[in-house]
Scaffold this motif. Sequence first.
Motif, mmCIF file in Angstrom:
data_model
loop_
_atom_site.group_PDB
_atom_site.id
_atom_site.type_symbol
_atom_site.label_atom_id
_atom_site.label_comp_id
_atom_site.label_asym_id
_atom_site.label_seq_id
_atom_site.Cartn_x
_atom_site.Cartn_y
_atom_site.Cartn_z
ATOM 1 N N SER A 78 35.349 39.348 11.225
ATOM 2 C CA SER A 78 36.569 40.112 10.946
ATOM 3 C C SER A 78 37.416 39.519 9.823
ATOM 4 N N SER A 119 34.004 39.512 2.072
ATOM 5 C CA SER A 119 32.910 40.416 2.463
ATOM 6 C C SER A 119 31.617 40.065 1.734
ATOM 7 N N ASN A 137 34.422 45.127 15.821
ATOM 8 C CA ASN A 137 34.515 46.258 14.876
ATOM 9 C C ASN A 137 35.958 46.600 14.532
ATOM 10 N N ARG A 138 36.940 45.808 15.069
ATOM 11 C CA ARG A 138 38.343 46.040 14.765
ATOM 12 C C ARG A 138 39.191 44.961 15.395
ATOM 13 N N PRO A 139 40.397 44.645 14.979
ATOM 14 C CA PRO A 139 40.919 44.917 13.646
ATOM 15 C C PRO A 139 40.484 43.787 12.717
ATOM 16 N N VAL A 180 38.306 45.311 6.488
ATOM 17 C CA VAL A 180 37.307 46.334 6.793
ATOM 18 C C VAL A 180 35.959 46.049 6.111
ATOM 19 N N LEU A 182 34.308 43.350 8.242
ATOM 20 C CA LEU A 182 33.859 43.907 9.528
ATOM 21 C C LEU A 182 32.580 44.710 9.359
ATOM 22 N N LEU A 183 32.519 45.467 8.249
ATOM 23 C CA LEU A 183 31.354 46.338 8.031
ATOM 24 C C LEU A 183 30.051 45.559 7.934
ATOM 25 N N ASN A 200 31.844 52.697 13.628
ATOM 26 C CA ASN A 200 32.463 52.326 12.359
ATOM 27 C C ASN A 200 33.328 51.073 12.546
ATOM 28 N N ALA A 201 33.840 50.545 11.438
ATOM 29 C CA ALA A 201 34.760 49.400 11.479
ATOM 30 C C ALA A 201 36.157 49.896 11.134
ATOM 31 N N TRP A 202 37.175 49.260 11.732
ATOM 32 C CA TRP A 202 38.556 49.700 11.536
ATOM 33 C C TRP A 202 39.446 48.504 11.224
ATOM 34 N N ALA A 203 40.288 48.670 10.212
ATOM 35 C CA ALA A 203 41.211 47.593 9.842
ATOM 36 C C ALA A 203 42.243 47.363 10.934
#
Length: 360
Positions: free
Chosen positions: A14, A56, A88-90, A93, A96-97, A351-354
């Motif tokens: 994350s 990332s 996958n959160r927070p 992004v 996380l992806l 999905n990933a979420w900020a």
Amino acid sequence: MKPSPQKVMGIETSCDECSVSIVASEPHKVSVLSVATFSQIQLHQPYGGVVPEIASRNHLETMIPMLEEAITQAELAPHEIDAIAVTNRPGLVGSLLVGVSAAKAFAYALGKPLIPVHHLEGHAVSVFLDRDEEADPVLFPSILAIVSGGHTQLYQIQDYPRHWPEHSLEKALLGRSRDDAAGEAFDKTAKLMGFPYPGGQWIDQTARKAPPGAHQAFPLPRALPQSSTYDFSFSGLKTAVSLLVQKLKSENRLESELPALCASVQEAIVDALIRKLALAVKNTRARSVCFVGGVAANSRLRERLASDVGVPAYFPEMKYCTDNAAMIAAVGAYRLEQGRVLSMNDMLKLNAWATGALQS
Ligand code: KG4
Ligand code: ZN
């Protein structure tokens, strides 16, 4: 015959740690079999904070080596893993992806269930890693403090996480920071004093060199002292330290006063945390405190928790205070036990979420 423990792999990307871990889930204990973590701290240090693009890209390079190392350390074959849990959160992004994509690929290829995890829930369960719930029981109800670089939250918890129903943590929130997190307050004030990122540990170390009583040398603000709220605010402290640093610099005293200044800043942050924790313990009649997240590593905080809160305090092992995948795998293990895993269709859509709500 005793059933063999379920093995869950966790993936955490994350922020600036790329971490993979495998845990084994037994009826009264989640044991950590392996943790492989690459910390990017040195890559971000020249910029004074985490640069999302660098983070990332580096996760992409270190993901596969960490996966391989975690599997090798645990002495398992990939097909022996029963489920994959992933943050996958927070968070950032793009970072996380990387973790989510790796987790999806791994779960799909092996036909294993996938479990999305909220990063904060990972911190929440870190205090229970490797703890035998029967031999070394935690006293409930407990006040759980999640205090890191991104979060400062207090919750009231009634039981071990394996018994938490869906959304229970969300509903258990007592208070939070209205602006900066406590770890962020450590980092930002440390930066003003000239320390590298992340500054919490530098303030802690430098404060230890101060003479006794030096934590009162510089009067600094304690926001929201009233007993009607469990919320925190640390942004005023940053301004006060900024003015103080300017003054000490202009008088050529910053270097000589640094230990006392660190002790005073640390005391202001720790004081605010202890005050609200003690209030929550008193009002809710909690029997203990669980303190997790990067700031749980702070030595003054541990000292004051032992003397000023009146109930036992539990901490994760030092290596599980900062971001790691073992805590994410542990959430996965509890979810697997409860049958709360994604269907194949939902797994492919994950999905990933900020940002994102806590769901526990
Ligand atoms: O939980 P964590 O690794 O990452 C987040 O999810 O934010 O926490 C990192 C935070 C940083 O703000 C760091 O300065 C702080 O924890 N920290 C400390 C200490 N060690 C780490 N703060 C105070 N004293 C320490 N010894
Ligand atoms: Zn964290």
